[in-house]
Design a protein around this motif. Sequence first.
Motif: not given
Lengths: 241, 241
Positions: B146-154, B180-184
């Motif tokens: 669930l760190t993927e919740m935070f990934a789009p920003t990075i 990755r932005v859309s996949q995440a």
Amino acid sequence: MTTDSAPWSREEFEAQLRAKEKYYHIYHPYHELMREGKLDRLQIQGWVANRFYYQIKIPIKDAAILSNCPDRDTRRLWLQRILDHDGYGDDPGGIEAWLQLGIACGLERDALLSLQHVLPGVRFAVDAYVNFARNASWQEAACSSLTEMFAPTIHKERLAGWPEKYPWIAEDGLKYFRKRVSQASRDVEHGLAITLEHFKTREQQQHALNILQFKLDILWSMLDAMWMAYIENKPPYFSVD
Amino acid sequence: MTTDSAPWSREEFEAQLRAKEKYYHIYHPYHELMREGKLDRLQIQGWVANRFYYQIKIPIKDAAILSNCPDRDTRRLWLQRILDHDGYGDDPGGIEAWLQLGIACGLERDALLSLQHVLPGVRFAVDAYVNFARNASWQEAACSSLTEMFAPTIHKERLAGWPEKYPWIAEDGLKYFRKRVSQASRDVEHGLAITLEHFKTREQQQHALNILQFKLDILWSMLDAMWMAYIENKPPYFSVD
């Protein structure tokens, strides 16, 4: 078969293993500061609390090796390591001695046992050692214990230097190290015999060297995590508001 | 049952998980330097080569989750992650995109694939994630993603900032991040649904938070190892003669 790929003799193979001593964590700058008496109270406490995690995982690691070992004679010898660390009969064992060291350094028993001070980087390195012991053959795992070849020097150094350099540490806290010097020699003979016997071809001997290097990487990595936290003052999330 | 131990509502539980964003590695000083354009070529290359190890282990981790998951509907959805990273049909996948990023940063494909640049501390942290996925329940492992919740920003930050801050990196090397932005977002919905559904009691919900923290510790620890090596110039064994 070319000269390059001929197996090393037993003597040469042992020499190659011992030559890895140059990567032993005695040369890490954290240990250099420790040897020179330059660590403060928190830096000593941080080291003890984190090394404690390694100590409690040694019997787990050795039990994993036993569980992969079908040879009863080997198990009878290897079991001694678990007895050393967990204790047996009147001997409280190495883990209790490490708790005594922590208390002598001003830490609370419960705080040590709670593992609250264990840094993630230390945890990951130590867990890598345990997982290796679970998944590798018992002979590969025995080989990974051979950093014990280099340990007597570091134990003697602490026995000699700590009372003078860190007089605030109660001297009976060094009981652990006094005991380990003689145990480590016995352990090394067994681990070395297994290693020299099992890894036969040059490729296997190189694999053994890689295993030993992996273990050295673990020990160095533990100190890197402690360096970041206690010397650089950059523990995990230090920069978070 | 006191108020303290009543389960959080679905909304409150989700808010507690999202609040962990404060520990996301976007706040690590290595990332701050990266964002500010202050990393040199070797420091960027070191980061790419080490992150590559994490990338190649993601399909391994996700396959371990599949192997622990008896629910076919879940497996059908979770398998998509492996397709994303390894590629499928005409899509070369995320790992290939990461190789392209490395090449755009001046690294050789073979050097990346050999893993010769991977630091021990990075290896141990990433392997901890894989071992968790092997040994935990599939729902616990899903929660750790669930760190993927935070990934789009990075990802967005790199897309926006890198062409300007690091003009020497060929811009098509950023293909990975664009994808990755859309996949995440899709991955997060699934992982979050599993987590909100599975962890019911307050104790279980706290356990889920601890799992997410474990994963955050892994990401932070990776950057600590890179900081020691590439910013402090203290890579493993730097002090050895």
